[in-house]
Scaffold this motif. Structure first.
Motif, PDB file in Angstrom:
ATOM      1  N   THR A 130       0.823  -1.209   0.000  1.00 37.96           N
ATOM      2  CA  THR A 130       0.000   0.000   0.000  1.00 37.96           C
ATOM      3  C   THR A 130       0.857   1.258   0.000  1.00 37.96           C
ATOM      4  OG1 THR A 130      -1.771   1.165   1.161  1.00 37.96           O
ATOM      5  CG2 THR A 130      -0.139   0.051   2.528  1.00 37.96           C
ATOM      6  N   ALA A 131       0.298   2.304  -0.596  1.00 35.02           N
ATOM      7  CA  ALA A 131       1.023   3.589  -0.629  1.00 35.02           C
ATOM      8  C   ALA A 131       0.913   4.338   0.688  1.00 35.02           C
ATOM      9  CB  ALA A 131       0.468   4.451  -1.759  1.00 35.02           C
ATOM     10  N   THR A 132      -0.048   3.957   1.545  1.00 35.68           N
ATOM     11  CA  THR A 132      -0.249   4.651   2.832  1.00 35.68           C
ATOM     12  C   THR A 132      -0.254   3.629   3.972  1.00 35.68           C
ATOM     13  OG1 THR A 132      -2.653   4.532   2.556  1.00 35.68           O
ATOM     14  CG2 THR A 132      -1.546   6.541   1.790  1.00 35.68           C
ATOM     15  N   PRO A 133       0.890   3.016   4.266  1.00 34.53           N
ATOM     16  CA  PRO A 133       0.910   1.964   5.287  1.00 34.53           C
ATOM     17  C   PRO A 133       0.742   2.500   6.702  1.00 34.53           C
ATOM     18  CG  PRO A 133       3.140   2.445   4.568  1.00 34.53           C
ATOM     19  CD  PRO A 133       2.218   3.246   3.687  1.00 34.53           C
ATOM     20  N   MET A 134       0.047   1.721   7.551  1.00 35.87           N
ATOM     21  CA  MET A 134       0.028   2.020   8.983  1.00 35.87           C
ATOM     22  C   MET A 134       1.418   1.864   9.559  1.00 35.87           C
ATOM     23  SD  MET A 134      -3.232  -0.178  10.313  1.00 35.87           S
ATOM     24  CE  MET A 134      -2.651   0.015  12.005  1.00 35.87           C
ATOM     25  N   LEU A 135       2.088   0.810   9.115  1.00 32.20           N
ATOM     26  CA  LEU A 135       3.397   0.437   9.637  1.00 32.20           C
ATOM     27  C   LEU A 135       4.400   0.462   8.489  1.00 32.20           C
ATOM     28  CD1 LEU A 135       5.144  -0.692  11.956  1.00 32.20           C
ATOM     29  CD2 LEU A 135       4.391  -2.976  11.282  1.00 32.20           C
ATOM     30  N   PRO A 136       5.143   1.551   8.317  1.00 27.79           N
ATOM     31  CA  PRO A 136       6.120   1.614   7.218  1.00 27.79           C
ATOM     32  C   PRO A 136       7.253   0.608   7.456  1.00 27.79           C
ATOM     33  CG  PRO A 136       5.649   3.801   8.135  1.00 27.79           C
ATOM     34  CD  PRO A 136       5.113   2.794   9.097  1.00 27.79           C
ATOM     35  N   LEU A 137       7.220  -0.507   6.746  1.00 28.78           N
ATOM     36  CA  LEU A 137       8.197  -1.572   6.998  1.00 28.78           C
ATOM     37  C   LEU A 137       9.618  -1.146   6.649  1.00 28.78           C
ATOM     38  CD1 LEU A 137       6.197  -4.700   5.786  1.00 28.78           C
ATOM     39  CD2 LEU A 137       6.445  -3.800   8.104  1.00 28.78           C
ATOM     40  N   ARG A 138       9.756  -0.098   5.824  1.00 27.73           N
ATOM     41  CA  ARG A 138      11.100   0.390   5.505  1.00 27.73           C
ATOM     42  C   ARG A 138      11.840   0.869   6.748  1.00 27.73           C
ATOM     43  NH1 ARG A 138      10.513   5.796   5.862  1.00 27.73           N
ATOM     44  NH2 ARG A 138       8.413   6.627   5.535  1.00 27.73           N
ATOM     45  N   LEU A 139      11.097   1.303   7.780  1.00 31.41           N
ATOM     46  CA  LEU A 139      11.762   1.757   8.998  1.00 31.41           C
ATOM     47  C   LEU A 139      12.534   0.625   9.675  1.00 31.41           C
ATOM     48  CD1 LEU A 139       8.974   4.024  10.578  1.00 31.41           C
ATOM     49  CD2 LEU A 139      10.970   4.745   9.270  1.00 31.41           C
ATOM     50  N   PHE A 140      12.073  -0.612   9.456  1.00 34.79           N
ATOM     51  CA  PHE A 140      12.724  -1.742  10.110  1.00 34.79           C
ATOM     52  C   PHE A 140      14.059  -2.112   9.458  1.00 34.79           C
ATOM     53  CE2 PHE A 140       8.413  -2.131  11.647  1.00 34.79           C
ATOM     54  CZ  PHE A 140       8.593  -2.536  12.960  1.00 34.79           C
ATOM     55  N   ARG A 184       4.908   8.190  13.040  1.00 33.32           N
ATOM     56  CA  ARG A 184       4.697   6.764  12.815  1.00 33.32           C
ATOM     57  C   ARG A 184       5.700   5.913  13.589  1.00 33.32           C
ATOM     58  NH1 ARG A 184       2.887   6.214   6.419  1.00 33.32           N
ATOM     59  NH2 ARG A 184       0.981   7.461   6.636  1.00 33.32           N
ATOM     60  N   ALA A 185       6.913   6.417  13.734  1.00 33.03           N
ATOM     61  CA  ALA A 185       7.888   5.682  14.546  1.00 33.03           C
ATOM     62  C   ALA A 185       7.422   5.597  15.994  1.00 33.03           C
ATOM     63  CB  ALA A 185       9.255   6.363  14.465  1.00 33.03           C
ATOM     64  N   SER A 186       6.910   6.714  16.516  1.00 32.90           N
ATOM     65  CA  SER A 186       6.391   6.722  17.885  1.00 32.90           C
ATOM     66  C   SER A 186       5.189   5.785  18.014  1.00 32.90           C
ATOM     67  CB  SER A 186       5.988   8.141  18.289  1.00 32.90           C
ATOM     68  OG  SER A 186       7.096   9.014  18.247  1.00 32.90           O
ATOM     69  N   GLY A 187       4.312   5.792  16.997  1.00 33.40           N
ATOM     70  CA  GLY A 187       3.154   4.917  17.027  1.00 33.40           C
ATOM     71  C   GLY A 187       3.538   3.454  16.979  1.00 33.40           C
ATOM     72  N   THR A 188       4.524   3.116  16.152  1.00 26.34           N
ATOM     73  CA  THR A 188       4.995   1.731  16.068  1.00 26.34           C
ATOM     74  C   THR A 188       5.589   1.283  17.386  1.00 26.34           C
ATOM     75  OG1 THR A 188       5.476   2.018  13.711  1.00 26.34           O
ATOM     76  CG2 THR A 188       6.524   0.165  14.823  1.00 26.34           C
ATOM     77  N   PHE A 189       6.403   2.140  17.985  1.00 26.55           N
ATOM     78  CA  PHE A 189       7.035   1.825  19.271  1.00 26.55           C
ATOM     79  C   PHE A 189       5.978   1.580  20.340  1.00 26.55           C
ATOM     80  CE2 PHE A 189       8.600   3.441  23.372  1.00 26.55           C
ATOM     81  CZ  PHE A 189       9.731   2.661  23.553  1.00 26.55           C
ATOM     82  N   SER A 190       5.008   2.487  20.443  1.00 29.43           N
ATOM     83  CA  SER A 190       3.972   2.338  21.461  1.00 29.43           C
ATOM     84  C   SER A 190       3.107   1.107  21.198  1.00 29.43           C
ATOM     85  CB  SER A 190       3.097   3.592  21.496  1.00 29.43           C
ATOM     86  OG  SER A 190       3.859   4.730  21.847  1.00 29.43           O
ATOM     87  N   THR A 191       2.839   0.811  19.925  1.00 26.04           N
ATOM     88  CA  THR A 191       2.049  -0.368  19.575  1.00 26.04           C
ATOM     89  C   THR A 191       2.734  -1.643  20.039  1.00 26.04           C
ATOM     90  OG1 THR A 191       1.037   0.691  17.660  1.00 26.04           O
ATOM     91  CG2 THR A 191       1.120  -1.719  17.655  1.00 26.04           C
ATOM     92  N   LEU A 192       4.000  -1.788  19.704  1.00 24.29           N
ATOM     93  CA  LEU A 192       4.711  -3.013  20.066  1.00 24.29           C
ATOM     94  C   LEU A 192       4.919  -3.106  21.571  1.00 24.29           C
ATOM     95  CD1 LEU A 192       7.183  -3.203  17.086  1.00 24.29           C
ATOM     96  CD2 LEU A 192       5.328  -4.776  17.614  1.00 24.29           C
ATOM     97  N   ARG A 193       5.046  -1.975  22.230  1.00 24.86           N
ATOM     98  CA  ARG A 193       5.156  -1.999  23.694  1.00 24.86           C
ATOM     99  C   ARG A 193       3.868  -2.551  24.312  1.00 24.86           C
ATOM    100  NH1 ARG A 193       6.617   3.190  27.642  1.00 24.86           N
ATOM    101  NH2 ARG A 193       6.432   2.048  29.617  1.00 24.86           N
ATOM    102  N   GLN A 194       2.714  -2.071  23.840  1.00 25.49           N
ATOM    103  CA  GLN A 194       1.454  -2.540  24.405  1.00 25.49           C
ATOM    104  C   GLN A 194       1.124  -3.962  23.986  1.00 25.49           C
ATOM    105  OE1 GLN A 194       0.279  -0.859  26.808  1.00 25.49           O
ATOM    106  NE2 GLN A 194       1.789   0.733  26.364  1.00 25.49           N
ATOM    107  N   LEU A 195       1.437  -4.329  22.758  1.00 26.65           N
ATOM    108  CA  LEU A 195       1.253  -5.719  22.345  1.00 26.65           C
ATOM    109  C   LEU A 195       2.104  -6.647  23.203  1.00 26.65           C
ATOM    110  CD1 LEU A 195       1.106  -5.581  18.438  1.00 26.65           C
ATOM    111  CD2 LEU A 195      -0.736  -6.215  20.000  1.00 26.65           C
ATOM    112  N   GLY A 196       3.288  -6.175  23.563  1.00 29.07           N
ATOM    113  CA  GLY A 196       4.130  -6.966  24.449  1.00 29.07           C
ATOM    114  C   GLY A 196       3.455  -7.218  25.784  1.00 29.07           C
ATOM    115  N   GLY A 197       2.803  -6.177  26.347  1.00 25.37           N
ATOM    116  CA  GLY A 197       2.103  -6.351  27.612  1.00 25.37           C
ATOM    117  C   GLY A 197       0.980  -7.373  27.506  1.00 25.37           C
TER     118      GLY A 197
END
Length: 471
Positions: free
Chosen positions: A248-258, A390-403
């Protein structure tokens, strides 16, 4: 806040307050769980969902919250999230059945998902890279204060009033913050673009499927059609989500950041750190009451070592990260966290005294305090300014998914070895659950070893400094 402008101080204060009430609401529930169980006739599964409904909706909607902030304005979404959080907190307090409480908690998590990524995005954008470690250290110390206050406040309110009041407390705080957010923070937008609604649905389904299987596995049977189908469905939906984000051209999670080792390893580390600590708090607050016979207030006070260390150490750890880099602090901190959890697993039993447990908690709390500011900096300080939201959103998402993952995983281990019938039975489940919490912390250590070495960040003008100065 020496050296910070007035606009930066307001952003730091309000983003820290937002983190405070969100984290407080996670931890204030811990010491109330036995009372909720008795009052609503809740099962272990209900208690897990009381925690996980919040963390799952929080996690799944975080990147949507970040995207909404980028598109419609972070200040506006911040205020909207506070209002939704207050309304859902009131609904939690009014719940008379476990199902109603779980549903209200899910909505409350949605409010938190609007608050946290935009607050962190505003914070990281307001300060230049060389000052973000200091700012996130202050932010972390306020979060640590919530960790101190949460279990104690939950115990005091539950014991002397009623568990419903742990939710009423959020309402005036969140509502009082809204006019300050609208009046003291300048509006900031990110790159914007269309929302990735198919990605949101796929991510929600993947997280729900895997967590459902972990929570329901012991009750339904690990080989049952329910568990096999939900686990397989969650994994398949997760794969489809990744394919969607690649195309997608408008990803929720830009995988390029990884592609950045700092971003990838930092997110993996925070996932496992939060999985370890959240699961430990969930079971230890109950262990103090069910296995050791303490009241809610005593149980909350006995969790203090996990909260005091972040409050005292996090600001200094943030500044230290600016000087020596992330990898050393993440590795050292997560090792200490794992040692503390493993120590508790080794010594715990129905007759355990408090002193050995307090020492082990302190070791783990110091470790968490060292690791979290460094992990935060590794994720947000090396991305381009347009990607901060989006970096902040990804970080917070994975932190909460971890919990959510940690509570579900240790809950499955607990249910397979113990239960609520007697002090001995609860202890029999608690010990292996804490051993798993230790293993999760050591998984974070492995991720920390992948972080790059220290790289001094050049001083630069803050991304929002000119805009914020006008507020």
């Amino acid at each position: 806040m020496s050296g910070a402008t007035k606009a930066q101080r307001w952003v730091l204060a309000l983003s820290s307050l937002a983190s405070f009430i969100v984290v407080l609401d996670m931890l204030v529930v811990a010491t109330a769980l036995p009372a909720i169980q008795r009052d609503l006739g809740a099962s272990l599964e209900d208690l897990e969902w009381t925690v996980n409904a919040y963390t799952l909706s929080f996690a799944v909607l975080l990147m949507t919250g970040s995207a909404l902030g980028d598109r419609y304005g972070r200040r506006r979404v911040f205020a909207l999230g506070l209002g939704l959080f207050a309304a859902a907190s009131a609904a939690c307090a009014l719940a008379t059945q476990a199902g109603a409480l779980i549903a209200a908690r899910a909505v409350q998590g949605g409010g938190a998902a609007l608050i946290m990524p935009v607050a962190l995005g505003l914070l990281n954008g307001a300060f230049p890279p060389e000052r973000r470690g200091w700012a996130t250290g202050i932010y972390g110390s306020v979060t640590g204060l919530a960790a101190i206050a949460g279990p104690i406040l939950g115990g005091v309110v539950t014991q002397h009033l009623a568990w419903q009041w742990i939710f009423w407390l959020n309402v005036p705080i969140a509502l009082a913050a809204i006019p300050f957010v609208l009046g003291r923070i300048a509006e900031v937008r990110g790159p914007g673009g269309a929302l990735d609604l198919p990605g949101l649905v796929l991510a929600a389904g993947a997280a729900l499927g895997v967590t459902w299987a972990l929570v329901r596995g012991n009750a339904a049977g690990w080989g049952s059609a329910e568990i096999v189908s939900t686990l397989a469905g969650g994994i398949v939906l997760g794969g489809l989500f990744l394919l969607r984000e690649l195309r997608t051209a408008t990803p929720m999670l830009p995988l390029r950041l990884f592609r950045s080792p700092a971003f990838s390893a930092g997110n993996a580390a925070v996932f496992f750190v939060n999985a370890s600590l959240t699961s430990a708090v969930f079971f230890t607050a109950q262990f103090q009451q069910v296995a050791l016979g303490h009241g809610p207030v005593q149980a909350g006070l006995r969790l203090l070592p996990w909260g005091i260390a972040p409050f005292l150490i996090a600001p200094r750890a943030g500044a230290l990260t600016d000087r020596i880099g992330e990898r050393r602090l993440v590795v050292a901190g997560t090792l200490l966290l794992g040692i503390g959890m493993g120590w508790i697993a080794l010594i715990s039993g129905p007759g355990i005294g408090y002193a050995p447990t307090a020492v082990a908690m302190t070791v783990g709390g110091v470790g968490f305090s060292l690791a979290l500011p460094a992990v935060t900096r590794s994720v947000v300080s090396r991305v381009a300014p347009p990607d901060i939201g989006r970096a902040s959103g990804t970080f917070s998402t994975l932190r909460q998914l971890g919990g959510a993952f940690g509570v579900a995983l240790t809950g499955a281990v607990f249910a397979s070895a113990g239960g609520y019938g007697t002090a001995r039975l609860f202890s029999d489940g608690y010990v292996p659950a804490m051993a798993v919490a230790a293993a999760l912390a050591f998984a974070a250590t492995a991720a920390g070893l992948v972080l790059p070495g220290h790289l001094r960040i050049r001083q630069a003008a803050p991304v929002q400094s000119r805009a914020s100065a006008s507020s």
